[in-house]
Write a protein that holds these residues in place. Structure first.
Motif, PDB file in Angstrom:
ATOM      1  N   MET A  43       0.828  -1.200   0.000  1.00  0.00           N
ATOM      2  CA  MET A  43       0.000   0.000   0.000  1.00  0.00           C
ATOM      3  C   MET A  43       0.865   1.254   0.000  1.00  0.00           C
ATOM      4  SD  MET A  43      -2.995  -1.353  -0.030  1.00  0.00           S
ATOM      5  CE  MET A  43      -4.188  -0.131   0.514  1.00  0.00           C
ATOM      6  N   THR A  44       0.273   2.365  -0.413  1.00  0.00           N
ATOM      7  CA  THR A  44       1.032   3.608  -0.563  1.00  0.00           C
ATOM      8  C   THR A  44       1.748   4.007   0.712  1.00  0.00           C
ATOM      9  OG1 THR A  44      -0.570   4.364  -2.220  1.00  0.00           O
ATOM     10  CG2 THR A  44       0.886   6.018  -1.267  1.00  0.00           C
ATOM     11  N   ALA A  95      -3.447  -0.916  -7.275  1.00  0.00           N
ATOM     12  CA  ALA A  95      -4.883  -1.109  -7.456  1.00  0.00           C
ATOM     13  C   ALA A  95      -5.638  -0.954  -6.137  1.00  0.00           C
ATOM     14  CB  ALA A  95      -5.148  -2.493  -8.048  1.00  0.00           C
ATOM     15  N   THR A  96      -5.124  -1.579  -5.085  1.00  0.00           N
ATOM     16  CA  THR A  96      -5.810  -1.546  -3.796  1.00  0.00           C
ATOM     17  C   THR A  96      -5.749  -0.153  -3.176  1.00  0.00           C
ATOM     18  OG1 THR A  96      -5.129  -3.855  -3.496  1.00  0.00           O
ATOM     19  CG2 THR A  96      -6.040  -2.726  -1.587  1.00  0.00           C
ATOM     20  N   SER A  97      -4.603   0.511  -3.290  1.00  0.00           N
ATOM     21  CA  SER A  97      -4.465   1.869  -2.752  1.00  0.00           C
ATOM     22  C   SER A  97      -5.376   2.842  -3.505  1.00  0.00           C
ATOM     23  CB  SER A  97      -3.009   2.339  -2.851  1.00  0.00           C
ATOM     24  OG  SER A  97      -2.154   1.533  -2.070  1.00  0.00           O
ATOM     25  N   ALA A 135     -10.703   5.835  -6.320  1.00  0.00           N
ATOM     26  CA  ALA A 135     -10.472   5.958  -7.762  1.00  0.00           C
ATOM     27  C   ALA A 135     -11.558   5.186  -8.506  1.00  0.00           C
ATOM     28  CB  ALA A 135      -9.100   5.405  -8.124  1.00  0.00           C
ATOM     29  N   PRO A 136     -12.030   5.675  -9.632  1.00  0.00           N
ATOM     30  CA  PRO A 136     -13.075   4.971 -10.387  1.00  0.00           C
ATOM     31  C   PRO A 136     -12.609   3.571 -10.801  1.00  0.00           C
ATOM     32  CG  PRO A 136     -12.781   7.206 -11.213  1.00  0.00           C
ATOM     33  CD  PRO A 136     -11.648   6.947 -10.266  1.00  0.00           C
ATOM     34  N   GLY A 164     -11.884  -7.555  -7.587  1.00  0.00           N
ATOM     35  CA  GLY A 164     -11.288  -8.172  -6.408  1.00  0.00           C
ATOM     36  C   GLY A 164     -10.370  -7.220  -5.679  1.00  0.00           C
ATOM     37  N   TYR A 165      -9.584  -6.435  -6.442  1.00  0.00           N
ATOM     38  CA  TYR A 165      -8.718  -5.433  -5.827  1.00  0.00           C
ATOM     39  C   TYR A 165      -9.549  -4.312  -5.194  1.00  0.00           C
ATOM     40  CZ  TYR A 165      -4.947  -7.607  -8.530  1.00  0.00           C
ATOM     41  OH  TYR A 165      -4.056  -8.496  -9.066  1.00  0.00           O
TER      42      TYR A 165
END
Length: 335
Positions: free
Chosen positions: A125-126, A290-292, A298-299, A317-318
């Motif tokens: 994650m970020t 993707a998860t962050s 995010a759209p 899933g993400y």
């Protein structure tokens, strides 16, 4: 594993028959071909040890092979081996009958008894990425690792794609183009683009200097004096930069090593840091983006575009993972 293609082969057509076999061999990714070839060899060796023919094999022999390995191989591996055996038989012109109720019920029972959820590596994650790259020193390897991690994260690249990037355009290769607004990663081929149509991925400037993929990439190129060839290369202990690209396994090791350094800086013991780092891999960059992004609303279609997924349900899933606590009913129940 070679795929046989039957074509009329008078003298004038033989060259086309040979070309057809070569193209058929390219119908699957190289990694898949190597895995299938290994699977077929394993089955052939098992059959030879028991005096059973492997080509053509009887459905009973194939089923016995699956049963014999049900407790030693993962179901996903058995599934791939079954697919390889089927494909080998079809390519050789043999009909392997696996649709009988006895075969299907036994195979379903194996999957039910021994199937396990896939062990997924943790997304980087970020917030964790910031801590990780902050530990990288301002050395040649440190600059390379920072650029590799940040570009891989921002472009949501698979580790093989990241390892294969080149500095300038070359036919058949993935490369990075520098533009005023950021970087454009040009992919020649990817896991979901086996026909080689290619893709363009935009990497904008980051809002933080320390984690900006564009500035980090340019700083690495300048420090390494790279103007062509592989973008990310091995560096020996004397600081000499290699001429070949890093491997995809090296990408995973760089991610794990950086996460481990961050854990040590946070006060973890060496053993705890190693265990934490083992939960990450090269894919953690892609899944982390993707998860962050999903956690920051995010759209979904934008995430799908960056990941280059053909189907949105793969992307979803993400998104579910990133939004587990967004508008969660349990959090609105007044507990």
């Amino acid at each position: 594993m070679s795929t046989e293609v039957s074509l009329p082969a008078p003298t004038g057509l033989q060259a086309f028959a040979d070309q057809a076999r070569q193209y058929a061999d390219q119908s699957r990714a190289a990694n898949t071909r190597r895995a299938y070839a290994s699977d077929v060899r394993a089955f052939a060796n098992w059959c030879a040890a028991r005096g059973e023919p492997s080509l053509p094999a009887s459905p009973a022999a194939v089923l016995a092979y699956l049963i014999d390995h049900a407790t030693t191989l993962k179901v996903v591996t058995l599934q791939r081996r079954l697919a390889a055996i089927r494909e080998q038989h079809a390519a050789a012109g043999f009909d392997l009958e696996t649709s009988s109720s006895a075969f299907r019920d036994t195979w379903r029972g194996i999957k039910r008894a021994h199937g396990q959820p896939a062990v997924k590596k943790r997304p980087l994650m970020t917030v964790d990425l910031r801590r990780a790259v902050a530990t990288l020193p301002d050395t040649l390897p440190g600059r390379r690792d920072r650029a590799l991690i940040l570009v891989g994260f921002a472009a949501a690249l698979r580790r093989s794609e990241l390892a294969g990037l080149e500095v300038t355009r070359r036919d058949g290769a993935a490369w990075v183009e520098e533009r005023p607004d950021g970087l454009v990663v040009h992919l020649a081929r990817s896991k979901t683009d086996q026909s080689g149509e290619g893709a363009e991925i935009g990497v904008p400037y980051g809002s933080n200097m320390e984690t900006c993929p564009v500035r980090s990439y340019r700083a690495w190129l300048n420090a390494a004096h790279l103007t062509e060839g592989p973008a990310f290369r091995p560096i020996d202990r004397h600081g000499h930069i290699g001429t070949e690209a890093v491997t995809d396994r090296a990408v995973a090791r760089i991610v794990q090593r950086t996460v481990e350094a961050a854990a040590l800086a946070d006060g973890y013991s060496p053993e705890e840091a190693r265990q934490l780092a083992a939960a990450y891999a090269g894919h953690s960059l892609r899944s982390g983006l993707a998860t962050s992004a999903a956690a920051n609303d995010a759209p979904g279609h934008a995430i799908q575009r960056q990941l280059r997924h053909k189907r949105f349900d793969t992307t979803s899933g993400y998104i579910r993972s990133g939004q587990l606590f967004k508008q969660n009913p349990a959090g609105m129940a007044g507990l």
